[in-house]
Design a protein around this motif. Structure first.
Motif, PDB file in Angstrom:
ATOM      1  N   GLN A 169       0.841  -1.205   0.000  1.00  0.00           N
ATOM      2  CA  GLN A 169       0.000   0.000   0.000  1.00  0.00           C
ATOM      3  C   GLN A 169       0.870   1.247   0.000  1.00  0.00           C
ATOM      4  O   GLN A 169       0.527   2.257  -0.615  1.00  0.00           O
ATOM      5  CB  GLN A 169      -0.948  -0.029   1.206  1.00  0.00           C
ATOM      6  CG  GLN A 169      -2.038  -1.093   1.035  1.00  0.00           C
ATOM      7  CD  GLN A 169      -2.861  -1.315   2.299  1.00  0.00           C
ATOM      8  OE1 GLN A 169      -3.540  -0.423   2.789  1.00  0.00           O
ATOM      9  NE2 GLN A 169      -2.796  -2.505   2.840  1.00  0.00           N
ATOM     10  N   LYS A 223     -20.252  -8.463   7.393  1.00  0.00           N
ATOM     11  CA  LYS A 223     -20.410  -8.970   8.770  1.00  0.00           C
ATOM     12  C   LYS A 223     -21.882  -9.131   9.098  1.00  0.00           C
ATOM     13  O   LYS A 223     -22.290 -10.125   9.704  1.00  0.00           O
ATOM     14  CB  LYS A 223     -19.828  -7.945   9.760  1.00  0.00           C
ATOM     15  CG  LYS A 223     -18.425  -8.207  10.209  1.00  0.00           C
ATOM     16  CD  LYS A 223     -18.101  -7.232  11.344  1.00  0.00           C
ATOM     17  CE  LYS A 223     -16.620  -7.204  11.609  1.00  0.00           C
ATOM     18  NZ  LYS A 223     -16.255  -6.198  12.627  1.00  0.00           N
ATOM     19  N   LEU A 281     -23.180  -4.005  16.203  1.00  0.00           N
ATOM     20  CA  LEU A 281     -22.448  -2.750  16.015  1.00  0.00           C
ATOM     21  C   LEU A 281     -21.414  -2.963  14.912  1.00  0.00           C
ATOM     22  O   LEU A 281     -20.385  -3.622  15.113  1.00  0.00           O
ATOM     23  CB  LEU A 281     -21.714  -2.360  17.307  1.00  0.00           C
ATOM     24  CG  LEU A 281     -22.509  -1.615  18.386  1.00  0.00           C
ATOM     25  CD1 LEU A 281     -23.613  -2.487  18.943  1.00  0.00           C
ATOM     26  CD2 LEU A 281     -21.586  -1.167  19.503  1.00  0.00           C
TER      27      LEU A 281
HETATM   28  N1  LIG Z   1      -5.322  -7.170   5.280  1.00  0.00           N
HETATM   29  C1  LIG Z   1      -5.446  -5.984   5.874  1.00  0.00           C
HETATM   30  N2  LIG Z   1      -6.083  -5.930   7.051  1.00  0.00           N
HETATM   31  C2  LIG Z   1      -6.210  -4.729   7.629  1.00  0.00           C
HETATM   32  C3  LIG Z   1      -5.705  -3.551   7.064  1.00  0.00           C
HETATM   33  N3  LIG Z   1      -5.979  -2.533   7.917  1.00  0.00           N
HETATM   34  C4  LIG Z   1      -6.653  -3.073   8.963  1.00  0.00           C
HETATM   35  N4  LIG Z   1      -6.807  -4.399   8.797  1.00  0.00           N
HETATM   36  C5  LIG Z   1      -7.533  -5.381   9.597  1.00  0.00           C
HETATM   37  O1  LIG Z   1      -8.898  -5.191   9.344  1.00  0.00           O
HETATM   38  C6  LIG Z   1      -9.649  -5.721  10.446  1.00  0.00           C
HETATM   39  C7  LIG Z   1     -10.719  -4.704  10.837  1.00  0.00           C
HETATM   40  O2  LIG Z   1     -11.590  -5.340  11.691  1.00  0.00           O
HETATM   41  P1  LIG Z   1     -12.971  -4.806  12.196  1.00  0.00           P
HETATM   42  O3  LIG Z   1     -12.864  -3.383  12.639  1.00  0.00           O
HETATM   43  O4  LIG Z   1     -13.503  -5.815  13.160  1.00  0.00           O
HETATM   44  O5  LIG Z   1     -13.914  -4.930  10.927  1.00  0.00           O
HETATM   45  P2  LIG Z   1     -14.364  -4.077   9.721  1.00  0.00           P
HETATM   46  O6  LIG Z   1     -14.345  -4.982   8.564  1.00  0.00           O
HETATM   47  O7  LIG Z   1     -13.600  -2.805   9.642  1.00  0.00           O
HETATM   48  O8  LIG Z   1     -15.906  -3.788  10.045  1.00  0.00           O
HETATM   49  P3  LIG Z   1     -16.576  -2.895  11.202  1.00  0.00           P
HETATM   50  O9  LIG Z   1     -17.394  -3.873  11.973  1.00  0.00           O
HETATM   51  O10 LIG Z   1     -17.404  -1.906  10.498  1.00  0.00           O
HETATM   52  O11 LIG Z   1     -15.479  -2.284  12.004  1.00  0.00           O
HETATM   53  C8  LIG Z   1      -8.641  -6.037  11.529  1.00  0.00           C
HETATM   54  O12 LIG Z   1      -8.400  -7.442  11.541  1.00  0.00           O
HETATM   55  C9  LIG Z   1      -7.381  -5.299  11.086  1.00  0.00           C
HETATM   56  O13 LIG Z   1      -6.194  -5.943  11.510  1.00  0.00           O
HETATM   57  C10 LIG Z   1      -5.034  -3.644   5.808  1.00  0.00           C
HETATM   58  O14 LIG Z   1      -4.603  -2.669   5.203  1.00  0.00           O
HETATM   59  N5  LIG Z   1      -4.927  -4.884   5.272  1.00  0.00           N
END
Ligand SMILES: Nc1nc2c(ncn2[C@@H]2O[C@H](COP(=O)(O)OP(=O)(O)OP(=O)(O)O)[C@@H](O)[C@H]2O)c(=O)[nH]1
Ligand SMILES: [Zn+2]
Length: 379
Positions: A272, A318, A312
């Motif tokens: 990225q 999800k 939430l």
């Molecule tokens: N592969 C990858 N994972 C990422 C990146 N940035 C954050 N993550 C991961 O994305 C995930 C986010 O998880 P959540 O906040 O539970 O889920 P979400 O899909 O954002 O959905 P919400 O319930 O709306 O928060 C975590 O496991 C982070 O480690 C990225 O650039 N690449």
């Protein structure tokens, strides 16, 4: 089950394992462990051309745009290790000239499943041993210094793991944002992953539907306050919201990096920084844009006797995954972290490419960065 787990540990240590397919026995090594010596030994001892097995996402990145299933590149004697590794994981690699993808057997599919479960790059070198290597492999199997699994067991393991979740321990852990909290630890049957349910408040007093947050682990954001994502503030906000609403459950899931693991998340971050967005970076590594499976979360809630929930999340995938037997999502509530200069692109990509409901957050002004570290330096 146990021998699958041991095979995954060997692969993570850089050792090959044997996979018994429906029709024949193969030796399988993860691309991350492909030293020159190992690759040469595998080429020398192969009955037919060695295969570099890749996922459909990786094949598409290499220019096979109609790839809809995993397949392999057949390796030739003079293919250098550097080239093989490049085909497996380098963002700038092209498809090797004048070669066609070849279909893979159950062994190739099982190899990819093991790599994913082991949080390794999903690419493997697979050979069918010839008459010189075959007996040597058998001797090593007999001595116990090489492990063998069947492809069928690998597939069974993948499907059985979530339903065999064990509730192993629990204790009260008062939290700043939710003082009346209890941590309940669940362990997957193969022992490889543990997930935490944080029970907030007194379940007898919970609202219906019960407020529930599923939070996938993010070491960088949750623990260190990384500005690249919104996870840390989102976690805190979720705990505070659940607490304010009279209690509920937060599931902290061992799904670092959307299920690709910390090492691969750092590989994706590097890409990225070189220009790819968060969806493409994961695909270039061979992963799906989201590798998470929420069967574990449904099972945890079921074991906690929670079925009717207010979820939430801002993530439509999800919501869809949780609204399945035995869980019913009665309502959704958004939960927001904060917008920073460094996470704006990441959040915009999630909104545009994965449909996350983030308009409210993305229209806010960017918050100024914390200057804590500067102040520490001045001290
Ligand atoms: N592969 C990858 N994972 C990422 C990146 N940035 C954050 N993550 C991961 O994305 C995930 C986010 O998880 P959540 O906040 O539970 O889920 P979400 O899909 O954002 O959905 P919400 O319930 O709306 O928060 C975590 O496991 C982070 O480690 C990225 O650039 N690449
Ligand atoms: Zn994060």
């Amino acid at each position: 089950m146990q021998h699958i787990e041991r095979a995954i540990f060997d692969l993570r240590r850089g050792l090959p394992v044997v996979i018994e397919g429906r029709h024949s026995r193969h030796l399988v090594a993860p691309i991350e462990a492909a030293t020159s010596d190992l690759l040469q030994d595998m080429k020398d001892g192969a009955r037919t051309a060695p295969q570099l097995v890749l996922t459909e996402h990786r094949l598409a990145h290499l220019g096979r745009s109609n790839a809809d299933a995993p397949a392999a590149i057949e390796l030739q004697t003079d293919d250098a290790r550097e080239d093989v590794i490049r085909w497996a994981a380098d963002p700038d690699a092209d498809w090797p000239p004048s070669r066609q993808p070849v279909a893979i057997s159950d062994v190739g599919h099982a190899a990819l499943a093991l790599m994913r479960r082991g949080l390794l790059i999903p690419a493997a070198i697979v050979i069918e041993p010839d008459d010189s290597l075959g007996p040597a492999i058998q001797r090593r199997l007999d001595r116990g210094d090489l492990l063998s699994v069947t492809a069928a067991d690998v597939f069974a393991h993948r499907h059985a793991a979530p339903s065999l979740l064990r509730r192993v321990s629990e204790a009260n852990v008062p939290l700043e944002a939710a003082p009346h909290s209890r941590f309940v630890i669940f362990r997957e049957a193969d022992g490889m992953r543990e997930h935490v349910a944080i029970i907030i408040g007194d379940s007898a007093q919970w609202a219906t539907p019960v407020p529930v947050r599923l939070h996938s682990a993010c070491l960088t954001g949750d623990l260190f306050g990384s500005l690249r994502c919104d996870c840390g503030p989102q976690l805190k906000a979720s705990l505070a919201t659940i607490s304010k609403r009279g209690g509920g459950v937060l599931l902290y899931l061992a799904q670092e990096g959307r299920g690709i693991g910390l090492a691969n998340k750092m590989r994706a971050y590097q890409m990225q920084d070189d220009g790819l967005d968060t969806v493409d970076a994961d695909r270039v590594l061979g992963f799906d844009q989201d590798e998470r499976d929420y069967a574990v979360a449904r099972e945890m809630l079921a074991q906690l006797d929670v079925a009717h929930i207010e979820l939430l999340t801002n993530n439509p995938a999800k919501l869809d995954a949780m609204n399945r037997e035995p869980i019913e999502v009665a309502r959704r509530r958004g939960v927001y972290g904060r917008l920073t200069r460094q996470n704006r692109r990441y959040l915009a990509t999630k909104a545009q490419r994965a449909g996350h409901w983030l308009d409210a957050l993305l229209s806010e002004p960017v918050l100024s960065e914390s200057t804590d570290s500067d102040r520490n330096e001045q001290d």
